[in-house]
Motif scaffolding. Structure first.
Motif: not given
Length: 85
Positions: A50-56
């Motif tokens: 899982r990742a918030p959009a734009g994060k690893p």
């Protein structure tokens, strides 16, 4: 589900994608992910990233046995677009 973008990958012995019929739904207290059981026989387990959009991406699940086809993400701090793989 608004705010959730799903992209999927299942790790098997040969690291090839094997998931189908994936869906997600917002439930009180988190996000429920569902998928159809793989027809492949070499699935060792599923891992959810899982990742918030734009994060690893980060692994958020323990290894999930191949006969289990749901995962509930109870992280209630999620907001905005979240990517699952």
């Amino acid at each position: 589900v608004y705010g959730v973008e799903a992209a999927w990958e299942v790790l098997s012995e040969n690291n090839s994608p094997k998931v189908r019929n994936v869906s997600s739904s917002s439930k009180q207290g988190g996000i429920r992910l569902r998928w159809a059981r793989s027809i492949e026989q070499d699935i060792a387990n599923y891992l959810i990233y899982r990742a918030p959009a734009g994060k690893p991406l980060e692994v958020v699940s323990q290894p999930i046995p191949p006969d289990v086809t749901t995962y509930f993400d109870a992280d209630t701090t999620l907001s905005g677009n979240t990517i699952y793989t």
